[in-house]
Design a protein around this motif. Sequence first.
Motif, PDB file in Angstrom:
ATOM      1  N   TYR A  45      24.831 -19.317   4.751  1.00  0.00           N
ATOM      2  CA  TYR A  45      25.452 -18.221   4.002  1.00  0.00           C
ATOM      3  C   TYR A  45      25.067 -18.268   2.525  1.00  0.00           C
ATOM      4  N   ASP A  46      25.250 -17.109   1.860  1.00  0.00           N
ATOM      5  CA  ASP A  46      25.141 -17.091   0.396  1.00  0.00           C
ATOM      6  C   ASP A  46      26.555 -16.946  -0.175  1.00  0.00           C
ATOM      7  N   ALA A  47      26.696 -16.452  -1.405  1.00  0.00           N
ATOM      8  CA  ALA A  47      28.030 -16.442  -2.016  1.00  0.00           C
ATOM      9  C   ALA A  47      28.947 -15.396  -1.402  1.00  0.00           C
ATOM     10  N   GLN A  49      28.029 -13.589   2.064  1.00  0.00           N
ATOM     11  CA  GLN A  49      27.734 -13.174   3.441  1.00  0.00           C
ATOM     12  C   GLN A  49      27.478 -14.379   4.338  1.00  0.00           C
ATOM     13  N   MET A  50      28.132 -14.386   5.511  1.00  0.00           N
ATOM     14  CA  MET A  50      27.834 -15.401   6.522  1.00  0.00           C
ATOM     15  C   MET A  50      26.620 -14.940   7.300  1.00  0.00           C
ATOM     16  N   GLY A  51      25.753 -15.855   7.685  1.00  0.00           N
ATOM     17  CA  GLY A  51      24.598 -15.491   8.492  1.00  0.00           C
ATOM     18  C   GLY A  51      24.480 -16.386   9.706  1.00  0.00           C
ATOM     19  N   VAL A  52      23.272 -16.457  10.243  1.00  0.00           N
ATOM     20  CA  VAL A  52      23.004 -17.249  11.441  1.00  0.00           C
ATOM     21  C   VAL A  52      22.656 -18.687  11.015  1.00  0.00           C
ATOM     22  N   VAL A  53      23.182 -19.653  11.751  1.00  0.00           N
ATOM     23  CA  VAL A  53      22.889 -21.061  11.431  1.00  0.00           C
ATOM     24  C   VAL A  53      21.391 -21.322  11.656  1.00  0.00           C
ATOM     25  N   PRO A  54      20.696 -21.870  10.646  1.00  0.00           N
ATOM     26  CA  PRO A  54      19.253 -22.104  10.809  1.00  0.00           C
ATOM     27  C   PRO A  54      18.951 -23.190  11.847  1.00  0.00           C
ATOM     28  N   VAL A  55      17.729 -23.163  12.382  1.00  0.00           N
ATOM     29  CA  VAL A  55      17.351 -24.201  13.358  1.00  0.00           C
ATOM     30  C   VAL A  55      17.023 -25.503  12.637  1.00  0.00           C
ATOM     31  N   CYS A  56      16.669 -25.382  11.370  1.00  0.00           N
ATOM     32  CA  CYS A  56      16.242 -26.557  10.625  1.00  0.00           C
ATOM     33  C   CYS A  56      16.252 -26.200   9.135  1.00  0.00           C
ATOM     34  N   VAL A  57      16.564 -27.185   8.283  1.00  0.00           N
ATOM     35  CA  VAL A  57      16.523 -26.962   6.827  1.00  0.00           C
ATOM     36  C   VAL A  57      15.539 -27.957   6.235  1.00  0.00           C
ATOM     37  N   VAL A  58      14.635 -27.462   5.405  1.00  0.00           N
ATOM     38  CA  VAL A  58      13.711 -28.363   4.715  1.00  0.00           C
ATOM     39  C   VAL A  58      14.016 -28.317   3.218  1.00  0.00           C
ATOM     40  N   LEU A  59      14.023 -29.490   2.604  1.00  0.00           N
ATOM     41  CA  LEU A  59      14.226 -29.604   1.155  1.00  0.00           C
ATOM     42  C   LEU A  59      12.894 -30.027   0.534  1.00  0.00           C
ATOM     43  N   PRO A  60      11.985 -29.081   0.302  1.00  0.00           N
ATOM     44  CA  PRO A  60      10.664 -29.455  -0.176  1.00  0.00           C
ATOM     45  C   PRO A  60      10.728 -30.052  -1.577  1.00  0.00           C
ATOM     46  N   GLU A  61       9.804 -30.978  -1.836  1.00  0.00           N
ATOM     47  CA  GLU A  61       9.748 -31.572  -3.177  1.00  0.00           C
ATOM     48  C   GLU A  61       8.488 -31.139  -3.901  1.00  0.00           C
ATOM     49  N   SER A  62       7.639 -30.392  -3.239  1.00  0.00           N
ATOM     50  CA  SER A  62       6.388 -29.930  -3.858  1.00  0.00           C
ATOM     51  C   SER A  62       5.909 -28.682  -3.120  1.00  0.00           C
ATOM     52  N   THR A  63       4.957 -28.004  -3.742  1.00  0.00           N
ATOM     53  CA  THR A  63       4.360 -26.836  -3.089  1.00  0.00           C
ATOM     54  C   THR A  63       3.677 -27.268  -1.788  1.00  0.00           C
ATOM     55  N   ALA A  64       3.102 -28.463  -1.808  1.00  0.00           N
ATOM     56  CA  ALA A  64       2.435 -28.961  -0.590  1.00  0.00           C
ATOM     57  C   ALA A  64       3.434 -29.067   0.565  1.00  0.00           C
ATOM     58  N   ALA A  85      20.205 -21.645  -5.193  1.00  0.00           N
ATOM     59  CA  ALA A  85      21.580 -22.150  -5.205  1.00  0.00           C
ATOM     60  C   ALA A  85      22.474 -21.346  -4.262  1.00  0.00           C
ATOM     61  N   ALA A  86      21.927 -20.283  -3.677  1.00  0.00           N
ATOM     62  CA  ALA A  86      22.689 -19.399  -2.771  1.00  0.00           C
ATOM     63  C   ALA A  86      23.888 -18.770  -3.473  1.00  0.00           C
ATOM     64  N   SER A  87      23.735 -18.516  -4.771  1.00  0.00           N
ATOM     65  CA  SER A  87      24.801 -17.823  -5.506  1.00  0.00           C
ATOM     66  C   SER A  87      24.636 -16.311  -5.413  1.00  0.00           C
ATOM     67  N   GLY A  88      23.666 -15.868  -4.598  1.00  0.00           N
ATOM     68  CA  GLY A  88      23.385 -14.435  -4.451  1.00  0.00           C
ATOM     69  C   GLY A  88      24.543 -13.682  -3.819  1.00  0.00           C
ATOM     70  N   LEU A  89      24.537 -12.370  -4.025  1.00  0.00           N
ATOM     71  CA  LEU A  89      25.692 -11.552  -3.637  1.00  0.00           C
ATOM     72  C   LEU A  89      25.307 -10.378  -2.745  1.00  0.00           C
ATOM     73  N   SER A  90      24.191 -10.493  -2.032  1.00  0.00           N
ATOM     74  CA  SER A  90      23.806  -9.385  -1.147  1.00  0.00           C
ATOM     75  C   SER A  90      23.419  -9.880   0.243  1.00  0.00           C
ATOM     76  N   GLY A  91      23.683 -11.140   0.522  1.00  0.00           N
ATOM     77  CA  GLY A  91      23.306 -11.704   1.824  1.00  0.00           C
ATOM     78  C   GLY A  91      21.851 -12.132   1.866  1.00  0.00           C
ATOM     79  N   GLY A  92      21.177 -12.125   0.714  1.00  0.00           N
ATOM     80  CA  GLY A  92      19.735 -12.410   0.671  1.00  0.00           C
ATOM     81  C   GLY A  92      19.344 -13.742   1.286  1.00  0.00           C
TER      82      GLY A  92
END
Length: 473
Positions: A45-47, A49-64, A85-92
């Motif tokens: 979710y963002d600030a 809208q609730m959405g669909v639970v992702p299958v996986c989350v990646v926390l990249p540390e570089s463009t690579a 930061a998911a502080s968005g207000l349109s469900g983006g």
Amino acid sequence: MTDPRPHIPRSEGSAQMHPLAAELTRTLGPKKVLSSAGERRMYSYDAIQMGVVPVCVVLPESTADVVVAVKAARAAGIPIVGRGAASGLSGGAAPTQPSLVLSFTRMTGLSIDPLRREAVAQSGVITLAVSEAAKPHGLVYPPDPASFRTSTIGGNLAENAGGPMCFKYGVTGDYVKGLEFVDAEGEVHRLTRDAYDLAGLLIGSEGTLGLITEATLRLSTPARFTRTLMSSFATVGDAAEAVSVAIAAGAVPAKLEFMDRACVNAIEDYLHIGLPREAGAVLLVDTDGDDLETVEEELELVERACQSSGGEVRRAAGDTEAAALWQARRSVSPALGRIRPQRMNEDIVVPRSVLSEVVREVEALGKASGLQLVQFGHIGDGNLHPNILFDPRTESEEAVHALAQQIASVAIRHGGVLSGEHGIGSMKLPFMREAVDPVTLEALWDVKRALDPQERLNPGKVLPPDAQGNTHA
Ligand SMILES: O=C(O)CC[C@@H](O)C(=O)O
Ligand SMILES: [Zn+2]
């Protein structure tokens, strides 16, 4: 009337590790991948809208890392949703399908080049950190979304965020000299603002055309002097009228913000700082510049404009009072969050010539609906945030969406647009067909198809499906 919102299925997601998560854990290492159901839910979710639970989350540390993740998701046929930061207000940032979420919060590289007067910031850099890093060099980064203590540069670029400084100083996109992004194929592009200004296309594209990994931002010199005033008015129309008079007389305030009575009272209940609870509306204004006399003259000009609309003006006694007033303005969102469990917010932009009609019409619609409506926003820029506050247990969501639709229609009828800085996301999709003519919408789909033919990047955002419910992939 049926609920016009896009249907986002509520799903907790599977408890088992998805093959994509297993592969990315192998290639990127376990520290960069979140795969448990609980962790994944935090990224659904963002600030607002609730959405669909992702299958996986990646926390990249570089463009690579981003490239590796995008290529793996592409091969697996899984959509990709970028997130700051998911502080968005349109469900983006809230996925509409089981997706790979890329959370950029670890990409916090930031450097300042005082000679070039620019900052190079990775996507996860907190907005305010840019100005803080620029300060020792006598420089500043003006875009100031209300959430600038938490929002990220990547999110700001994705939404083309504005803020109180937008009227005089512009929005995020006005400060972008270049950017780096990863496309739907996993290729890296480094763009400047020349040729076809592809960077301009990426700014405000809400993660639907590419994933922005880094931006080169223009810095400027802060004004030497600032003066602040607050003016209270009997009605919202009077306050808006004063804005038109001030601007027509040549004033270009650094900040020019509007709050109606409900908004002022919400802040006052939250912060108790002595805002005028009885006023129908309030304007909060800064003038700034390097010459004190000119700054004060401009403040007087605004003061006279306010008084000509019946405004009662109070100048801030000094920096401390001014800072408290601006802190109050920044606190609108949390203050509103205390009133009702849910809100539906809008981000309309209308021409300055119709400001008072628009705020009056929106107020009348709110009253007729019987729902609680609050208006505030960056009125100097014509950017208003009407918010409908509601309790889904006792108030009809259909009524809420009917009112939201009516407000969007007011903006469109007056030559305005749906979004100044929050984006279309999924929340404003139902209004897009009314706002954008079919030929233009088709051209926008052409752009989307050119950059993301499989429609893998943040699907279900910005562009509405056609009348049969088909997207154009
Ligand atoms: O909460 C909102 O509707 C607006 C948030 C932000 O854009 C602001 O201007 O305070
Ligand atoms: Zn705003």
